[in-house]
Design a protein around this motif. Structure first.
Motif, mmCIF file in Angstrom:
data_model
loop_
_atom_site.group_PDB
_atom_site.id
_atom_site.type_symbol
_atom_site.label_atom_id
_atom_site.label_comp_id
_atom_site.label_asym_id
_atom_site.label_seq_id
_atom_site.Cartn_x
_atom_site.Cartn_y
_atom_site.Cartn_z
ATOM 1 N N ILE A 164 0.978 -1.051 -0.020
ATOM 2 C CA ILE A 164 0.024 -0.077 0.089
ATOM 3 C C ILE A 164 0.803 1.046 0.131
ATOM 4 N N LEU A 165 0.685 2.172 -0.827
ATOM 5 C CA LEU A 165 1.708 3.276 -1.246
ATOM 6 C C LEU A 165 0.839 4.544 -0.982
ATOM 7 N N VAL A 166 1.530 5.547 -0.424
ATOM 8 C CA VAL A 166 0.756 6.877 -0.267
ATOM 9 C C VAL A 166 1.984 7.936 -0.627
ATOM 10 N N PRO A 167 1.449 9.118 -0.928
ATOM 11 C CA PRO A 167 2.312 9.965 -1.103
ATOM 12 C C PRO A 167 2.969 10.605 0.100
ATOM 13 N N GLU A 168 4.484 10.679 0.054
ATOM 14 C CA GLU A 168 5.372 11.049 1.218
ATOM 15 C C GLU A 168 4.780 12.347 2.110
ATOM 16 N N SER A 169 4.156 13.215 1.399
ATOM 17 C CA SER A 169 3.519 14.267 2.165
ATOM 18 C C SER A 169 2.483 14.110 2.992
ATOM 19 N N GLU A 170 1.464 13.002 2.704
ATOM 20 C CA GLU A 170 0.533 12.600 3.652
ATOM 21 C C GLU A 170 0.781 11.475 4.481
ATOM 22 N N LEU A 171 2.142 11.075 4.610
ATOM 23 C CA LEU A 171 2.423 9.918 5.362
ATOM 24 C C LEU A 171 1.816 9.792 6.796
ATOM 25 N N ASN A 172 2.226 11.033 7.721
ATOM 26 C CA ASN A 172 1.933 11.020 9.049
ATOM 27 C C ASN A 172 0.338 10.994 9.110
ATOM 28 N N GLU A 173 -0.614 11.706 8.224
ATOM 29 C CA GLU A 173 -2.016 11.533 8.389
ATOM 30 C C GLU A 173 -2.343 10.230 8.187
ATOM 31 N N VAL A 174 -1.824 9.783 7.014
ATOM 32 C CA VAL A 174 -2.329 8.390 6.760
ATOM 33 C C VAL A 174 -1.954 7.262 7.986
ATOM 34 N N ARG A 175 -0.873 7.527 8.598
ATOM 35 C CA ARG A 175 -0.632 6.578 9.544
ATOM 36 C C ARG A 175 -1.673 6.593 10.653
ATOM 37 N N ASP A 176 -2.077 7.884 11.126
ATOM 38 C CA ASP A 176 -2.996 7.901 12.088
ATOM 39 C C ASP A 176 -4.430 7.162 11.751
ATOM 40 N N VAL A 177 -4.836 7.251 10.451
ATOM 41 C CA VAL A 177 -5.941 6.780 10.011
ATOM 42 C C VAL A 177 -5.868 4.963 9.625
ATOM 43 N N LEU A 178 -4.777 4.868 9.393
ATOM 44 C CA LEU A 178 -4.376 3.372 9.135
ATOM 45 C C LEU A 178 -4.430 2.584 10.701
#
Length: 60
Positions: free
Chosen positions: A41-55
């Motif tokens: 599962i890949l996400v843009p590096e700029s969204e990494l912190n926000e995605v971690r919380d949701v994930l």
């Protein structure tokens, strides 16, 4: 730049995670891993912190 945030053990799980993250408004890509049918599962590096919380909430 795209960054791997999670490695799913099956395509079905990867698709579910992708769908949930997309519903939350994130850009998400899924690609087959190079090792034993895993899916990255890949996400843009700029969204990494926000995605971690949701994930974290998706996986628990």
């Amino acid at each position: 730049m795209w960054t791997v945030i999670y490695i799913a053990p099956s395509a079905r799980i990867a698709e579910r995670i992708q769908e949930r993250l997309t519903d939350e408004g994130f850009l998400v890509k899924v690609r087959e891993g190079k090792v034993s049918k895993q899916y990255e599962i890949l996400v843009p590096e700029s969204e990494l912190n926000e995605v971690r919380d949701v994930l974290g909430t998706i996986l628990h």
